[in-house]
Motif scaffolding. Structure first.
Motif, mmCIF file in Angstrom:
data_model
loop_
_atom_site.group_PDB
_atom_site.id
_atom_site.type_symbol
_atom_site.label_atom_id
_atom_site.label_comp_id
_atom_site.label_asym_id
_atom_site.label_seq_id
_atom_site.Cartn_x
_atom_site.Cartn_y
_atom_site.Cartn_z
ATOM 1 N N ALA A 83 0.829 -1.206 0.000
ATOM 2 C CA ALA A 83 0.000 0.000 0.000
ATOM 3 C C ALA A 83 0.867 1.263 0.000
ATOM 4 O O ALA A 83 0.556 2.251 -0.693
ATOM 5 C CB ALA A 83 -0.918 -0.009 1.222
ATOM 6 N N VAL A 84 1.973 1.237 0.756
ATOM 7 C CA VAL A 84 2.887 2.386 0.774
ATOM 8 C C VAL A 84 3.477 2.606 -0.620
ATOM 9 O O VAL A 84 3.526 3.731 -1.127
ATOM 10 C CB VAL A 84 4.001 2.170 1.813
ATOM 11 C CG1 VAL A 84 5.066 3.260 1.693
ATOM 12 C CG2 VAL A 84 3.420 2.142 3.230
ATOM 13 N N LEU A 85 3.924 1.545 -1.247
ATOM 14 C CA LEU A 85 4.524 1.654 -2.569
ATOM 15 C C LEU A 85 3.495 2.090 -3.610
ATOM 16 O O LEU A 85 3.802 2.880 -4.520
ATOM 17 C CB LEU A 85 5.147 0.310 -2.969
ATOM 18 C CG LEU A 85 6.324 -0.149 -2.093
ATOM 19 C CD1 LEU A 85 6.723 -1.581 -2.433
ATOM 20 C CD2 LEU A 85 7.515 0.786 -2.255
ATOM 21 N N ARG A 116 4.178 13.010 0.463
ATOM 22 C CA ARG A 116 5.430 12.396 0.884
ATOM 23 C C ARG A 116 5.141 11.221 1.821
ATOM 24 O O ARG A 116 4.145 11.232 2.565
ATOM 25 C CB ARG A 116 6.300 13.406 1.641
ATOM 26 C CG ARG A 116 6.568 14.711 0.939
ATOM 27 C CD ARG A 116 7.391 14.511 -0.311
ATOM 28 N NE ARG A 116 8.670 13.865 -0.006
ATOM 29 C CZ ARG A 116 9.438 13.306 -0.942
ATOM 30 N NH1 ARG A 116 9.048 13.304 -2.211
ATOM 31 N NH2 ARG A 116 10.580 12.740 -0.621
ATOM 32 N N PRO A 117 6.000 10.203 1.817
ATOM 33 C CA PRO A 117 5.813 9.105 2.782
ATOM 34 C C PRO A 117 5.988 9.604 4.215
ATOM 35 O O PRO A 117 6.923 10.364 4.512
ATOM 36 C CB PRO A 117 6.939 8.116 2.412
ATOM 37 C CG PRO A 117 7.348 8.485 1.016
ATOM 38 C CD PRO A 117 7.117 9.954 0.894
ATOM 39 N N SER A 118 5.104 9.201 5.061
ATOM 40 C CA SER A 118 5.214 9.586 6.470
ATOM 41 C C SER A 118 6.246 8.696 7.163
ATOM 42 O O SER A 118 6.673 7.670 6.632
ATOM 43 C CB SER A 118 3.858 9.415 7.156
ATOM 44 O OG SER A 118 3.503 8.040 7.209
ATOM 45 N N ALA A 119 6.635 9.091 8.385
ATOM 46 C CA ALA A 119 7.581 8.295 9.168
ATOM 47 C C ALA A 119 7.025 6.905 9.431
ATOM 48 O O ALA A 119 7.756 5.906 9.403
ATOM 49 C CB ALA A 119 7.900 9.009 10.479
ATOM 50 N N ALA A 120 5.711 6.846 9.659
ATOM 51 C CA ALA A 120 5.082 5.545 9.919
ATOM 52 C C ALA A 120 5.136 4.657 8.677
ATOM 53 O O ALA A 120 5.333 3.434 8.767
ATOM 54 C CB ALA A 120 3.638 5.747 10.366
ATOM 55 N N GLU A 121 4.968 5.251 7.500
ATOM 56 C CA GLU A 121 5.004 4.456 6.264
ATOM 57 C C GLU A 121 6.417 3.961 5.977
ATOM 58 O O GLU A 121 6.609 2.820 5.543
ATOM 59 C CB GLU A 121 4.485 5.304 5.098
ATOM 60 C CG GLU A 121 2.971 5.539 5.161
ATOM 61 C CD GLU A 121 2.479 6.507 4.101
ATOM 62 O OE1 GLU A 121 1.413 6.263 3.521
ATOM 63 O OE2 GLU A 121 3.180 7.529 3.868
ATOM 64 N N VAL A 122 7.416 4.806 6.230
ATOM 65 C CA VAL A 122 8.808 4.370 6.051
ATOM 66 C C VAL A 122 9.115 3.229 7.024
ATOM 67 O O VAL A 122 9.763 2.236 6.666
ATOM 68 C CB VAL A 122 9.782 5.545 6.251
ATOM 69 C CG1 VAL A 122 11.228 5.060 6.201
ATOM 70 C CG2 VAL A 122 9.541 6.625 5.202
ATOM 71 N N ALA A 123 8.617 3.358 8.236
ATOM 72 C CA ALA A 123 8.831 2.309 9.235
ATOM 73 C C ALA A 123 8.151 1.007 8.815
ATOM 74 O O ALA A 123 8.685 -0.093 9.056
ATOM 75 C CB ALA A 123 8.306 2.771 10.593
ATOM 76 N N ALA A 124 6.985 1.117 8.186
ATOM 77 C CA ALA A 124 6.283 -0.078 7.720
ATOM 78 C C ALA A 124 7.092 -0.807 6.652
ATOM 79 O O ALA A 124 7.160 -2.047 6.646
ATOM 80 C CB ALA A 124 4.907 0.308 7.186
#
Length: 884
Positions: free
Chosen positions: A33-35, A95-103
């Motif tokens: 989903a992030v990608l 932009r990707p959030s910190a939570a999305e980068v962490a995911a």
């Protein structure tokens, strides 16, 4: 005990795996989903291929192609770029959030599991491709079919490419065909199958003709002449021996000179090109109707480059002047001082020789011009303005090409991704800072030709904007990774087992096995068996061996094309063959003589024992595809690509009657039991019953689809008509439809009726034979075993069936046995195009495509001790042909 322990281990291990999979699934879904939110728009959506990646939401491929390293976020290039903020690019929103980068990181640390189980694509084989093409042709007006040509991506689909990846290929194809067009509009290829892997073009869209298409085919290394009836129907409809080519090959080859030039029909020198574009460059320069930009270091040209813009009939025409490396030790001995080198555009900016008093000395250059549809075309020339396929490495280079040479077409597209690449002029600034370096008159001319960046950059931007608007109409987009050059690089990559298997139409395991069984293949591509790869060049060189060893079909030979139609859209006879060829056999009851439908336009009356012609019946103006012998053996009937059916007197060898009411290939003929009437079937969808004495018509049936074969009931009641979609029984007296057997797995290619008229056997392009009891709804028996299409069939009764196939075998079947294939006879070296039981009951005869006829004794097989497992049904005296 050991078995119990293993079972318990399997049970607990399975449970643990299920639990792990359950835990991993949400991580994978979240990563996907992030990608999809932040990366997909540039790496897959609508075929976009930034960074040569168009599969960013396919987690398995990210791992397989090493963009992600399981358990190692820092070693995963994709994650590093997301984490440092360079992907998406800094100006992209959201932009990707910190939570999305962490995911993403957590997903990689968990081993980068896939979001869901990958399902292998449903394979698309050549038969499916030709079936899709034939179905598409059926939707078009008959007169429009000869203009149609097709491109296929089926092999890439079979190799597991996603639809996003395939869309990149569609975009590249659409952009390229329109970039090779003199038509005024953008017209994109049309998908004709559900998977969108078969794409149609009309030659008229791009102002192409048969000469253009045949020029493409001259370069095509994968041309296999499919022997199926579907492929034959496609060839007839399109008037082309080979109307289907691979899209990836076309993009990678037609985007490069010399084919690029030839498809665009560009002349051999720049002066003639300018005449074609209505550009008078000399007059434009003299009248200062040009705009120039000069600079150092273009990135392609190693030294000075000058750009020059002209107006053209289609909008714009830019050309470049590129320069050799100036010598460092050139000295004017007469004046005792240093002489500026004429390869320096800053010292001599006025123009080429013949157009300026102090000309510069250029080494060649590139022309970029607008086509009528707004896309751009490219041309490389030397200093004498002669056309070049590649630019000299001493002057220009392309680091993306294997040999670093700039190639006309693909290199230009790769560089000019936005059309005209904006470049700032440096010559005008040089003049302003060095006013005493030029005479006043020269300085005035320089200022007129080099108007400065305020003007030139706006002009370049306007040209680039127009180009971007047109590119969008092709489905592609202007980006740093241009579709045509990207696809070219993918095609030119090494071939591995999966890629090779997909290209020859086999599962990888079977392909590996077939390589192992062939010394010729193992010698050249044996590395594929052990996980290795071969270069594309080696693969192409080996393809002829592949076609022969894997029995893919005969190789297309461009030099054997026949005469073209008057409008030059196709061949008069795309089925014509040279030399000995036997498209169909009709054997005398005793097997001593036969009629042969020959690809060289003749009917051969052939002595099988002596292996020679008794007579050649000449008169057809195209290849012959159907023959029949009259019941008394005195006359022959034939059907041809010339759309006629003819009767021949075998005693005199002369034509005695002709039927000319068909409009396409006559692919089937048969005599009525009385010998006075003939039935003929055509690829135009008609079946005609006509008088064998004078050619006068009786009845006619229409809209049946291409008629591939027919057989008449020896009792004179019906005629069985084989078509791609159905087996149809017509009343022999009036042509009325009696029964139709539909929902067939593949197009029918051969049909026969038993001597008592109560059994019908029909073979298809997949190698399957169905045997019906006339009056039944469904086949009583289905026989499988041929590894290619069935080209001929004979049925003696409901039990014994004889078939010849494209796999070069003759097969005898006992339809009632549990294992019906009683004998497989393998002495033929080509497709078996004729087979018959002889009247003695102990022999058969068969003939192949190379004019070889062989007799066979079958009584050892018929009298073998194997007991039938099924009883033949009781055959009623009267057959109900249709439902009450």
């Amino acid at each position: 005990m050991r078995t119990a322990l293993l079972a318990a281990f399997a049970l607990f291990g399975s449970t643990a795996c299920v639990g792990a999979a359950d835990d991993a699934k949400p991580l994978a879904q979240r990563a996907a989903a992030v990608l999809k939110t932040h990366c997909y728009r540039c790496h897959g959506q609508d075929g976009s291929v930034e960074g040569a990646v168009n599969y960013v939401t396919d987690l398995s491929k990210l791992v397989a192609r090493k963009k992600v390293v399981p358990n190692d976020p820092k070693g995963s290039r994709l994650f590093r770029r997301v984490d440092d903020g360079t992907m998406p690019p800094p100006d992209e929103r959201p932009r990707p959030s910190a939570a999305e980068v962490a995911a993403l990181k957590k997903w990689i640390e968990a081993g980068a599991p896939a979001a869901e189980s990958a399902h292998a694509p449903t394979p698309i084989d050549p038969a499916d491709v030709y079936a899709a093409v034939l179905a598409d042709l059926d939707t078009l007006d008959r007169r429009a079919r000869r203009f149609q040509r097709y491109f296929t991506l089926a092999h890439l689909h079979n190799a597991g490419l996603s639809d996003e990846e395939l869309q990149t290929y569609r975009n590249a194809l659409a952009k390229l065909v329109n970039s090779l067009s003199w038509g005024s509009k953008i017209v994109n290829p049309v998908a004709v199958d559900a998977a969108r892997t078969v794409l149609r073009i009309d030659l008229r869209w791009y102002v192409w003709d048969a000469t253009t298409w045949n020029r493409v085919l001259q370069e095509y290394p994968y041309g296999v002449l499919d022997q199926s009836v579907t492929a034959r129907a496609v060839a007839v409809g399109t008037a082309a021996k080979l109307p289907v080519v691979r899209a990836d090959w076309f993009v990678a080859t037609a985007s490069r000179a010399p084919l690029y030039y030839d498809v665009l029909q560009l002349p051999g020198n720049l002066a003639d090109l300018e005449k074609l574009l209505r550009v008078d460059s000399a007059e434009n320069i003299r009248q200062e109707r040009v705009t120039r930009v000069g600079f150092n270091g273009s990135g392609v040209s190693r030294f000075n480059r000058v750009l020059e813009r002209h107006d053209s009939a289609q909008g714009m025409y830019w050309r470049t002047y590129d320069f050799d490396e100036p010598q460092a030790n050139l000295v004017d001995r007469a004046n005792g001082g240093l002489l500026p080198d004429r390869r320096n555009a800053f010292a001599f900016p006025l123009g080429p020789a013949g157009l300026a008093d102090n000309p510069f000395q250029h080494a060649g250059g590139e022309a970029i011009f607008a086509l009528p549809n707004g896309l751009h075309a490219f041309y490389l020339a030397n200093a004498a303005n002669a056309r070049l396929d590649k630019g000299p490495l001493a002057v220009v280079s392309d680091p993306k090409r294997p040999d670093r040479a700039v190639e006309a077409g693909v290199s230009c597209m790769s560089c000019h991704t936005s059309g005209i690449v904006p470049k700032a002029d440096q010559v005008r600034d040089h003049l302003d800072k060095n006013p005493k370096a030029f005479k006043r008159e020269e300085a005035d001319v320089v200022r007129a030709l080099y108007p400065g960046n305020d003007i030139t950059l706006k002009l370049m931007e306007a040209d680039a904007n127009r180009y971007a608007e047109v590119v969008a109409k092709t489905g592609a987009r202007v980006s740093r990774f241009e579709a045509v050059s990207t696809v070219t690089q993918k095609y030119e990559a090494e071939v591995d087992l999966l890629t090779g298997a997909s290209e020859v139409g086999l599962p990888p395991a079977e392909f590996r096995d077939r390589i192992s069984r062939s010394d010729a293949l193992a010698k050249h591509i044996g590395s594929l068996r052990t996980g290795g790869a071969v270069t594309r060049q080696i693969w192409v060189q080996t393809f002829a061996d592949l076609a022969r060893e894997l029995q893919l079909g005969g190789l297309y030979q461009a030099n054997l094309n026949g005469p073209t139609l008057k409008d030059n859209t196709g061949e008069l006879d795309p089925l014509e063959a040279r030399g000995d060829s036997a498209n169909q056999w009709a054997f005398a009851p005793d097997g001593r003589r036969a009629l042969v439908a020959s690809g060289d336009r003749s009917v051969r009356y052939y002595d099988i024992e002596a292996r020679r012609d008794i007579k050649r019946l000449v008169g057809h103006t195209a290849s012959v595809w159907a023959v029949a012998l009259s019941p008394d053996g005195r006359f022959a009937a034939s059907g041809s690509m010339d759309a006629t059916a003819r009767i021949w007197d075998l005693k005199t060898g002369l034509e005695s009657a002709r039927f000319g009411d068909h409009t396409s290939l006559v692919g089937a003929v048969a005599f009525a039991p009385n010998g006075r009437w003939v039935v003929s079937g055509s690829f135009d969808g008609s079946v005609a019953y006509w008088n064998a004495v004078n050619g006068q018509p009786g009845w006619r049936a229409e809209k049946l689809g291409p008629v591939t074969a027919l057989a008449i009931d020896p009792q004179g009641t019906f005629v069985a008509v084989a078509t791609p979609n159905a087996l149809v029984l017509l009343n022999l007296t009036d042509g009325r439809e009696l029964r139709r057997y539909g929902k067939l797995a593949a197009p029918l290619s051969a049909v026969a009726v038993s001597p008592n008229g109560k059994w019908i056997a029909a073979g298809n392009d997949l190698g399957t034979v169905h045997v019906w009891l006339v009056g039944d709804e469904k086949p009583r028996f289905t026989l499988t075993g041929h590894e290619g299409g069935v080209r001929s069939v004979a049925v003696r009764d409901g039990r014994w069936v004889l078939t010849g196939g494209a796999d070069r075998t003759l097969r005898l079947w006992d339809a009632t046995a549990a294992k019906p294939e009683r004998a497989v006879l393998r002495k033929h070296a080509a497709a078996v195009t004729g087979a018959a039981f002889l009247v003695n009951g102990t022999q058969t005869v068969s003939g192949d495509d190379t004019l070889l006829a062989l007799p066979w004794k079958i009584d050892p097989f018929i009298n073998a001790p194997t007991e039938p497992q099924k009883e033949l049904p009781k055959v009623p005296d009267r057959i109900p042909y249709a439902r009450p």
